[in-house]
Design an enzyme around this catalytic site. Structure first.
Site, PDB file in Angstrom:
ATOM      1  N   HIS A  99       0.843  -1.203   0.000  1.00  0.00           N
ATOM      2  CA  HIS A  99       0.000   0.000   0.000  1.00  0.00           C
ATOM      3  C   HIS A  99       0.878   1.252   0.000  1.00  0.00           C
ATOM      4  O   HIS A  99       1.914   1.281   0.668  1.00  0.00           O
ATOM      5  CB  HIS A  99      -0.926  -0.008   1.223  1.00  0.00           C
ATOM      6  CG  HIS A  99      -2.055   0.962   1.078  1.00  0.00           C
ATOM      7  ND1 HIS A  99      -1.884   2.324   1.232  1.00  0.00           N
ATOM      8  CD2 HIS A  99      -3.354   0.781   0.738  1.00  0.00           C
ATOM      9  CE1 HIS A  99      -3.040   2.927   1.011  1.00  0.00           C
ATOM     10  NE2 HIS A  99      -3.959   2.018   0.707  1.00  0.00           N
ATOM     11  N   GLU A 168      -3.994   1.664  -7.336  1.00  0.00           N
ATOM     12  CA  GLU A 168      -4.411   2.794  -6.501  1.00  0.00           C
ATOM     13  C   GLU A 168      -3.510   3.992  -6.792  1.00  0.00           C
ATOM     14  O   GLU A 168      -2.416   4.101  -6.217  1.00  0.00           O
ATOM     15  CB  GLU A 168      -4.271   2.438  -5.010  1.00  0.00           C
ATOM     16  CG  GLU A 168      -5.137   1.300  -4.547  1.00  0.00           C
ATOM     17  CD  GLU A 168      -5.470   1.419  -3.062  1.00  0.00           C
ATOM     18  OE1 GLU A 168      -6.658   1.414  -2.740  1.00  0.00           O
ATOM     19  OE2 GLU A 168      -4.549   1.537  -2.228  1.00  0.00           O
TER      20      GLU A 168
HETATM   21  P1  13P Z   1      -9.973   5.854   0.201  1.00  0.00           P
HETATM   22  O1  13P Z   1     -11.086   5.014  -0.358  1.00  0.00           O
HETATM   23  O2  13P Z   1     -10.251   6.370   1.579  1.00  0.00           O
HETATM   24  O3  13P Z   1      -9.523   6.899  -0.766  1.00  0.00           O
HETATM   25  O4  13P Z   1      -8.724   4.878   0.397  1.00  0.00           O
HETATM   26  C1  13P Z   1      -8.328   4.072  -0.652  1.00  0.00           C
HETATM   27  C2  13P Z   1      -7.321   3.116  -0.170  1.00  0.00           C
HETATM   28  O5  13P Z   1      -6.227   3.500   0.188  1.00  0.00           O
HETATM   29  C3  13P Z   1      -7.705   1.706  -0.097  1.00  0.00           C
HETATM   30  O6  13P Z   1      -6.593   0.903   0.119  1.00  0.00           O
END
Ligand code: 13P
Length: 250
Positions: A99, A168
């Site tokens: 992450h 992401e």
């Molecule tokens: P948000 O949905 O709060 O933007 O976070 C995304 C995330 O980091 C999921 O791993």
């Protein structure tokens, strides 16, 4: 988004206490009453709640995952850490690795690669996060960054059927911003074709994460190549989480 199995993964980050376990009631009820078996729900609470979540979700088809682990395979003198074997032991079937919030704290591609290898050995399914920063995006480096993160993170891993990629973009996490549909489709397709060509694996699963909410899901769900969503903030509110799932299938 109608023809396949969609994953909704709740990443609770560093939120939640023992009382939060009760918020699962609504989601359990929803999942039991829903005859549509085209989706899978997975909760990734903080370490402190893994055991409680596992017990609560035992007789449901909702699964539990962890948010990270230490890379050391066996027990060892690593204060404050847990490894993937210990996570498996308390009921985790999935684990988020790589992450950007952990990369930001100094987690390198090398460490990520070790963690993934070890978690796979312990039969955890991997939610492997990759994504570019705003600076990289502006400089048109997105595909280069994604390719590099994939190559290093999955180095020497032969069997990747248990690795889900979570795309992401760093700039979309917690900001309310999501990539526009054509950009997102382009990046998801890039990831899939890169995996297909480098790992000779035909059906990679790629999820999207970053500010997913009950409103923007209406656009996101139309991007056919997305296999699911990794949801932060909105997943802590059961109503919002359920809404996201429902709207995906409307
Ligand atoms: P948000 O949905 O709060 O933007 O976070 C995304 C995330 O980091 C999921 O791993």
């Amino acid at each position: 988004m109608t023809n396949k199995y969609i994953y909704f993964i709740a990443n609770w980050k560093m939120y939640g206490d023992l009382k939060s376990v009760n918020t699962l009631d609504k989601v359990i009820k929803f999942s039991k009453s829903n005859k549509n078996n085209k989706f899978k729900l997975i909760y990734c609470p903080p370490y402190t709640l893994l055991s409680s979540f596992s017990s609560k979700l035992k007789k449901t088809n909702i699964e539990v995952g962890a948010q990270n682990c230490h890379e050391h395979e066996t027990y060892g003198p690593f204060t404050g850490s847990v490894n993937s074997k210990m996570l498996r032991d308390v009921g985790a079937n999935f684990i988020i690795i790589g992450h950007s919030e952990n990369r930001d704290q100094g987690e390198t591609n090398l460490l990520i690669n070790k963690k993934i290898k070890d978690a796979l050995k312990n039969k955890l399914k991997i939610i492997f996060c990759i994504g570019e920063t705003l600076y990289e995006r502006k400089n048109k480096k997105t595909h280069k960054i994604l390719a590099n993160q994939i190559l290093l993170g999955l180095k020497n891993i032969k069997k990747i059927s248990n690795v889900f990629i979570a795309y992401e973009p760093v700039w979309s996490i917690g900001t309310g911003l999501v990539p526009d549909s054509s950009d997102l489709l382009n990046n998801i397709n890039f990831i899939k074709s890169f995996i297909r060509s480098r790992f000779k694996y035909k059906s990679p699963k790629v999820l999207y994460g970053g500010s997913v909410n009950p409103k923007n899901i209406n656009d996101l769900k139309d991007i056919n190549d997305i296999d699911g969503f990794l949801i932060g903030g909105a997943s802590q509110d059961s109503k919002k989480f359920i809404d996201i799932v429902k709207k995906t299938f409307i």
